[in-house]
Design an enzyme around this catalytic site. Structure first.
Site, PDB file in Angstrom:
ATOM      1  N   HIS A 196      88.487  27.373  36.745  1.00 45.86           N
ATOM      2  CA  HIS A 196      89.589  28.325  36.890  1.00 45.86           C
ATOM      3  C   HIS A 196      90.936  27.684  36.567  1.00 45.86           C
ATOM      4  CE1 HIS A 196      87.082  31.062  39.762  1.00 45.86           C
ATOM      5  NE2 HIS A 196      86.642  31.038  38.523  1.00 45.86           N
TER       6      HIS A 196
ATOM      7  N   SER B 122      88.139  30.232  31.455  1.00 50.51           N
ATOM      8  CA  SER B 122      86.857  30.326  30.762  1.00 50.51           C
ATOM      9  C   SER B 122      87.072  30.374  29.259  1.00 50.51           C
ATOM     10  CB  SER B 122      86.108  31.588  31.204  1.00 50.51           C
ATOM     11  OG  SER B 122      85.829  31.557  32.580  1.00 50.51           O
TER      12      SER B 122
ATOM     13  N   LYS C 142      79.953  43.550  35.805  1.00 53.16           N
ATOM     14  CA  LYS C 142      78.878  42.855  35.083  1.00 53.16           C
ATOM     15  C   LYS C 142      78.107  41.935  36.027  1.00 53.16           C
ATOM     16  CE  LYS C 142      81.057  42.701  30.506  1.00 53.16           C
ATOM     17  NZ  LYS C 142      81.576  41.814  29.445  1.00 53.16           N
ATOM     18  N   ASP C 143      78.835  41.261  36.921  1.00 57.47           N
ATOM     19  CA  ASP C 143      78.173  40.386  37.890  1.00 57.47           C
ATOM     20  C   ASP C 143      77.255  41.170  38.816  1.00 57.47           C
ATOM     21  OD1 ASP C 143      79.150  38.008  36.964  1.00 57.47           O
ATOM     22  OD2 ASP C 143      80.832  37.917  38.354  1.00 57.47           O
TER      23      ASP C 143
ATOM     24  N   GLU D 155      56.351  21.129  38.207  1.00 56.63           N
ATOM     25  CA  GLU D 155      56.652  22.544  38.013  1.00 56.63           C
ATOM     26  C   GLU D 155      57.113  22.784  36.580  1.00 56.63           C
ATOM     27  OE1 GLU D 155      56.839  25.111  41.398  1.00 56.63           O
ATOM     28  OE2 GLU D 155      55.188  24.038  40.448  1.00 56.63           O
TER      29      GLU D 155
END
Length: 385
Positions: A205, A209, A231-232, A275
Site C-alpha cells: 500500500h 498495486s 470483486k473480493d 502433498e
C-alpha cells in the site's frame, strides 16, 4: 443527559482507521480478478489460524496418541470432522492461491516492488515450512516417512550434517521429541506469517498495486471500495463454495491413502511422496542422485525467486508487452506442471531421466532465458530510440 454523538464518533473513528487501507485506497482501474488472490490468501490464512487453534485444543503431540487424537477429533468431537477437513483441504487451497498469486506477479512484473516481492517470497518459504511440519502431525505412515526423508536431507551438509539432524530429531531417530517440537513450531509459525503478511500489505500500500500494463503509480486510480471490494466478495464466495465441497463431499480427495495407517517405522511405503503442492520441488530433489546435490537443487528452486528483481531490467515490466517474456512465462508454467506430475510418479525410469531434463529446463528458464530476453529487448528499444 445522553450523549447521542458517542456512537457516531466511534463509527467515524473506525472509518478513518480503515480509510487508508481499504475504503479510499487508490487502486488502478484496470486490474482484473487475478488481483483477488492476495485477499484470498488473507482469507485462507484466517481460516487456517482459526481451525488450527481449535484443533490444537484436542491434539496430543505424543507418538502413542497423536494418530488416535486425529481419529478422536474426526469421530467424537461435535463437528470435529468439519474442522479437521477444513484445515487439511484449506492448506491445499492456500497453496493453489499462492501459486496463482506468484504467477500473476511474475507475469505482470510485481517484482519491480522489490521489498514487497522479497517479503512475499519469504512468506512463501515460511508457509512451506509450516505446511511440512503440519503434515507430520497426524503421525500416519506417509507423515512419518516424509519427515524421515526430508529431515535426513540435512545430513548432506558437510561436517555438521548428522549432528544437525540429531538435534532436530531430539535423539538418534524420529521420536516423541521430534513430534512435540514440530507441534510447537506449527503453532507459532502461523503468527509469524500473520505479522509478515501485515508488513507485506503495508509495503504494497505504500507503493501501490501494479496493473496489467506493468506500470506503477498510474494516474487512472479509483477507490478500492466499492469497485474492488465487490470483486473480493465474489472471490470469497467461490473459495467458500470450493472449500465446502471439498470438506463435506470429497474430504479425502487430496489426502494420501497411506496416511490413514498409523506410523510404523518397520514398514516403508512403496512410494513416498509429499502433498501435491510440494511435488515439483520433490521432483527436482530426486533429479540428482547425489544427496547434497539434490538438496542444493531443492533449496535453489525456491530461493531462485529472489533473483527476479535483479535479473529483469526493462521499461515495460508486464509480459503483455513483451512477447519473448510471455513465451518464457508459459514455458515455465508448463515446466512446473510437468515437475508436479513427475514428482507423483515412482523414482524409476523413465521418470528419473525426465525429472533431470525438466529440472534443468526450470533453472535455465529463470537464470538464463528471462535475463537474456530482458537484455535483447532493451537493446532493441535502444536501437529504435
Amino acid at each position: 443527559m445522553k450523549n447521542y454523538n458517542k456512537p457516531y464518533r466511534k463509527k467515524h473513528f473506525l472509518i478513518n482507521l480503515l480509510n487508508p487501507f481499504i475504503i479510499d485506497l487508490p487502486t488502478p482501474s484496470n486490474i482484473n480478478y487475478l488481483w483477488n488472490f492476495g485477499s484470498l490468501l488473507s482469507l485462507c490464512l484466517i481460516i487456517q489460524l482459526i481451525t488450527g487453534i481449535l484443533l490444537a485444543m484436542h491434539y496430543s503431540p505424543d507418538i502413542d496418541t497423536a494418530f488416535k487424537t486425529i481419529a478422536h477429533i474426526t469421530r467424537d468431537i461435535n463437528k470435529g470432522f468439519i474442522l479437521r477437513n477444513l484445515h487439511a483441504n484449506g492448506a491445499s487451497l492456500f497453496f493453489l492461491c499462492i501459486y496463482i498469486h506468484i504467477a500473476r506477479s511474475m507475469y505482470h512484473g510485481s517484482w519491480k516492488n522489490t521489498i514487497t516481492w522479497n517479503i512475499g517470497i519469504t512468506l512463501y518459504i515460511l508457509t512451506i515450512l509450516t505446511a511440512f511440519i503440519g503434515y507430520v502431525l497426524p503421525w500416519g505412515q506417509m507423515s512419518f516417512w516424509a519427515a524421515t526423508v526430508i529431515t535426513n536431507l540435512l545430513s548432506a551438509i558437510p561436517f555438521i550434517g548428522y549432528k544437525l539432524v540429531q538435534w532436530i530429531w531430539g535423539g538418534f531417530s524420529i521420536s516423541g521429541a521430534t513430534l512435540n517440537r514440530f507441534y510447537k513450531l506449527h503453532y507459532v509459525l502461523p503468527f509469524i506469517i500473520l505479522l509478515l503478511t501485515i508488513i507485506h500489505l503495508l509495503s504494497l500500500h505504500n507503493k501501490g498495486s501494479n496493473n496489467p500494463t506493468g506500470l506503477q503509480n498510474t494516474i487512472d486510480n479509483i477507490t478500492f471500495h466499492p469497485y474492488n471490494s465487490i470483486k473480493d466478495i465474489h472471490g470469497f464466495t467461490i473459495l467458500a463454495i470450493i472449500l465446502t465441497l471439498l470438506t463435506l463431499h470429497y474430504p479425502s480427495l487430496l489426502t494420501d491413502p497411506e496416511n490413514f495407517i498409523p506410523a510404523n517405522s518397520m514398514i516403508t511405503p512403496i512410494h513416498i511422496q509429499p502433498e501435491w503442492y510440494f511435488l515439483y520441488a520433490y521432483a527436482i530433489l530426486r533429479s540428482i542422485p547425489n544427496k547434497l546435490g539434490g538438496t542444493l537443487a531443492l533449496i535453489a528452486s525456491i530461493l531462485i525467486l529472489y533473483s527476479l528483481p535483479i535479473t529483469q531490467i526493462y521499461i515495460y515490466t508486464s509480459a503483455t508487452f513483451r512477447p519473448g517474456l510471455k513465451s518464457i512465462f508459459w514455458l515455465l508454467i508448463t515446466t512446473f506442471l510437468l515437475l508436479t506430475w513427475i514428482g507423483s510418479e515412482p523414482a524409476e525410469k523413465p521418470y528419473t531421466l525426465a525429472s533431470l531434463i525438466v529440472s534443468s529446463w526450470y533453472f535455465l528458464l529463470i537464470l538464463i532465458l528471462i535475463p537474456l530476453n530482458s537484455i535483447i529487448e532493451k537493446q532493441s528499444l535502444t536501437k529504435i530510440n
